[in-house]
Write an enzyme that holds these catalytic residues in place. Structure first.
Site, short mmCIF file in Angstrom:
data_model
loop_
_atom_site.label_atom_id
_atom_site.label_comp_id
_atom_site.label_asym_id
_atom_site.label_seq_id
_atom_site.Cartn_x
_atom_site.Cartn_y
_atom_site.Cartn_z
N HIS A 12 1.84 6.05 7.01
CA HIS A 12 1.37 4.80 6.38
C HIS A 12 -0.08 4.61 6.78
O HIS A 12 -0.38 4.16 7.89
CB HIS A 12 2.22 3.61 6.84
CG HIS A 12 1.86 2.33 6.15
ND1 HIS A 12 2.81 1.51 5.57
CD2 HIS A 12 0.67 1.72 5.94
CE1 HIS A 12 2.20 0.46 5.05
NE2 HIS A 12 0.90 0.55 5.26
N ARG A 16 -9.04 3.62 2.30
CA ARG A 16 -10.12 2.96 1.53
C ARG A 16 -10.82 3.94 0.60
O ARG A 16 -10.29 4.98 0.26
CB ARG A 16 -11.13 2.28 2.47
CG ARG A 16 -10.53 1.43 3.58
CD ARG A 16 -9.65 0.32 3.06
NE ARG A 16 -9.32 -0.63 4.12
CZ ARG A 16 -8.24 -1.37 4.13
NH1 ARG A 16 -7.37 -1.31 3.14
NH2 ARG A 16 -8.01 -2.21 5.09
N ASN A 40 -3.50 0.63 -2.20
CA ASN A 40 -4.03 -0.73 -2.47
C ASN A 40 -5.55 -0.78 -2.47
O ASN A 40 -6.18 -1.50 -1.71
CB ASN A 40 -3.44 -1.76 -1.47
CG ASN A 40 -3.82 -1.48 -0.02
OD1 ASN A 40 -4.08 -0.35 0.36
ND2 ASN A 40 -3.86 -2.53 0.79
N HIS A 134 6.44 -3.16 1.15
CA HIS A 134 5.88 -4.16 2.06
C HIS A 134 6.84 -5.34 2.01
O HIS A 134 6.81 -6.14 1.08
CB HIS A 134 4.46 -4.59 1.62
CG HIS A 134 3.84 -5.54 2.59
ND1 HIS A 134 2.73 -5.23 3.34
CD2 HIS A 134 4.21 -6.79 2.98
CE1 HIS A 134 2.43 -6.25 4.14
NE2 HIS A 134 3.32 -7.22 3.92
N HIS A 168 6.26 -0.69 8.07
CA HIS A 168 5.80 -1.42 9.26
C HIS A 168 6.73 -2.55 9.67
O HIS A 168 6.35 -3.72 9.65
CB HIS A 168 4.37 -1.94 9.08
CG HIS A 168 4.05 -2.53 7.72
ND1 HIS A 168 4.81 -3.50 7.13
CD2 HIS A 168 3.05 -2.26 6.85
CE1 HIS A 168 4.29 -3.80 5.96
NE2 HIS A 168 3.23 -3.07 5.77
N ASP A 240 -0.38 2.30 9.81
CA ASP A 240 -0.93 1.16 9.06
C ASP A 240 -2.37 0.89 9.50
O ASP A 240 -2.83 -0.25 9.46
CB ASP A 240 -0.07 -0.10 9.19
CG ASP A 240 -0.35 -1.10 8.08
OD1 ASP A 240 -1.01 -0.72 7.09
OD2 ASP A 240 0.08 -2.26 8.20
N HIS A 244 -11.45 -2.65 8.40
CA HIS A 244 -12.30 -3.64 7.71
C HIS A 244 -13.59 -3.69 8.50
O HIS A 244 -13.57 -3.56 9.73
CB HIS A 244 -11.65 -5.03 7.74
CG HIS A 244 -10.39 -5.14 6.94
ND1 HIS A 244 -10.37 -5.37 5.59
CD2 HIS A 244 -9.10 -5.04 7.32
CE1 HIS A 244 -9.11 -5.42 5.16
NE2 HIS A 244 -8.32 -5.21 6.18
N ALA A 256 -6.87 -9.05 7.24
CA ALA A 256 -5.74 -8.52 8.01
C ALA A 256 -5.84 -7.01 8.11
O ALA A 256 -6.05 -6.33 7.11
CB ALA A 256 -4.43 -8.91 7.33
O1 DOR Z 1 -2.73 -5.84 8.00
C1 DOR Z 1 -2.65 -5.25 6.93
N1 DOR Z 1 -3.72 -4.66 6.37
N2 DOR Z 1 -1.46 -5.18 6.31
C2 DOR Z 1 -1.32 -4.67 5.08
O2 DOR Z 1 -0.24 -4.68 4.56
C3 DOR Z 1 -2.51 -4.18 4.34
C4 DOR Z 1 -3.59 -3.79 5.25
C5 DOR Z 1 -4.91 -3.58 4.56
O3 DOR Z 1 -4.94 -2.94 3.51
O4 DOR Z 1 -5.93 -4.04 5.09
ZN ZN Z 2 -0.41 -1.01 5.10
#
Ligand code: DOR
Ligand code: ZN
Length: 335
Positions: A12, A16, A40, A134, A168, A240, A244, A256
């Site tokens: 997982h 980016r 995503n 999710h 997760h 996961d 960022h 997040a």
């Molecule tokens: O904390 C998270 N960040 N949880 C997620 O499900 C997505 C992820 C993200 O893409 O930043």
């Molecule tokens: Zn994730």
């Protein structure tokens, strides 16, 4: 003291795109034989063309590191059996996000109605395409995963031939659900094995540990640890890792995600050693995933040695988990 891991897999991972992809892909590509790549992006990966061009950008960024990106599509309720059949050779799974529950999940499923979506889940069962989920509602933040349990139960019982991966997991309730249904599996992150909500908001706020699902209680962490440390066959490692940039984390409206890719194997070795379970790490970071996903990754060997190192304060403009802290295990060689 050394430890060699064969073909570690991260099931997982958020890689980016653009500059971020170019900057961070190496951390996973160097230390893992492969990873399940989350779809995503903005816009999300919903067709074969964009999936294949994203895969190529990942391979370019991985820079000859002998790394397999296992690709996923972003679940859409209008997928047809015909489309899924065409997609099957290119994907390892399909990832379902409830609409709006986490980063870039807009465009996810509004309502997970197992009857309305039955044709898709039946086609996925026939084609043996795993469904990664999710699993959070939009209820009270500490109860979201628990509330989602009924949907996992509906999916598991309505589609017994569908492989469902609870992504997760963070709660004791999820660990119980997992044991109850044969076709439920789960990934567990490094951070949810190490932290509780106290580490995020119990003292001074730590934005770098803020993620979805949010870390939970001590008893939840214990339940996750029990599964991972004993390398329960239904769980596998999925970091996961979700980078960022620092300006998106250290601000009002913190994004997040925990960026753990550069420290994942070191911290896992430390954790498993602390609990005297080092021999089970191979199953947790590779064998279980290979069995569940029927993967044949390259025969990459990663050797770690017991040697202290200090985690950098940042990698470019992304702050990793354990920034400035000392870890006890260090990656020594990669072959
Ligand atoms: O904390 C998270 N960040 N949880 C997620 O499900 C997505 C992820 C993200 O893409 O930043
Ligand atoms: Zn994730």
């Amino acid at each position: 003291m050394e430890l060699t891991l064969n073909s570690p897999l991260d099931m997982h991972l958020h890689l980016r795109d653009g500059e971020m992809l170019k900057n961070i892909a190496k951390f996973s590509a160097q230390e893992f034989a492969g990873a399940l790549v989350m779809p995503n992006l903005v816009p999300p990966i919903t067709n074969i063309e964009s999936l294949l061009s994203y895969k190529k950008r990942i391979l370019d960024a991985a820079n000859d590191n002998d790394f397999k990106p296992y690709m996923t599509l972003f679940f859409k309720s209008d997928y047809t059996a015909d489309f899924l059949e065409k997609a099957k050779p290119h994907i390892a799974a399909i990832k379902l996000y409830p609409n709006g529950v986490t980063t870039n999940s807009e465009g996810g499923v509004e309502q997970i109605d197992t009857k309305k979506l039955a044709l898709i889940f039946e086609a996925m069962s026939e084609l043996d395409i795993p469904l990664c989920v999710h699993g959070e509602t939009n209820g009270f933040v500490m109860d979201r995963e628990k509330e989602f349990g009924v949907i996992y139960e509906q999916l598991a019982t309505s589609f017994p031939k569908l492989t469902i991966i609870m992504e997760h997991i963070t709660t004791q309730a999820s660990t119980e659900l997992l044991e109850r249904y044969e076709n439920l599996y789960a990934t567990i992150t490094l951070h949810h094995l190490l932290i509780t909500l106290d580490d995020v908001v119990g003292g001074l706020l730590n934005p770098h540990l803020f993620c979805k699902p949010i870390a939970k209680r001590y008893e939840d962490r214990e339940a996750l640890l029990k599964l991972a440390l004993n390398a329960n066959k239904k769980v596998m490692f999925g970091s996961d890792s979700a980078p960022h940039t620092i300006d998106k984390k250290e601000c009002c409206g913190c994004a997040a995600g925990v960026f753990s890719a550069p420290i994942a194997l070191s911290a896992l070795a430390e954790l498993f050693e602390k609990h005297n379970k080092l021999t089970n790490l191979q199953a947790f970071v590779s064998n279980n995933a290979k069995n569940m996903y029927k993967l044949t990754p390259s025969k990459k060997k990663i050797t770690l040695e017991k040697k202290e190192w200090i985690v950098p304060s940042s990698y470019d403009d992304v702050v990793p988990m354990f920034a400035n802290q000392t870890l006890k295990w260090k990656v020594k060689s990669k072959i």
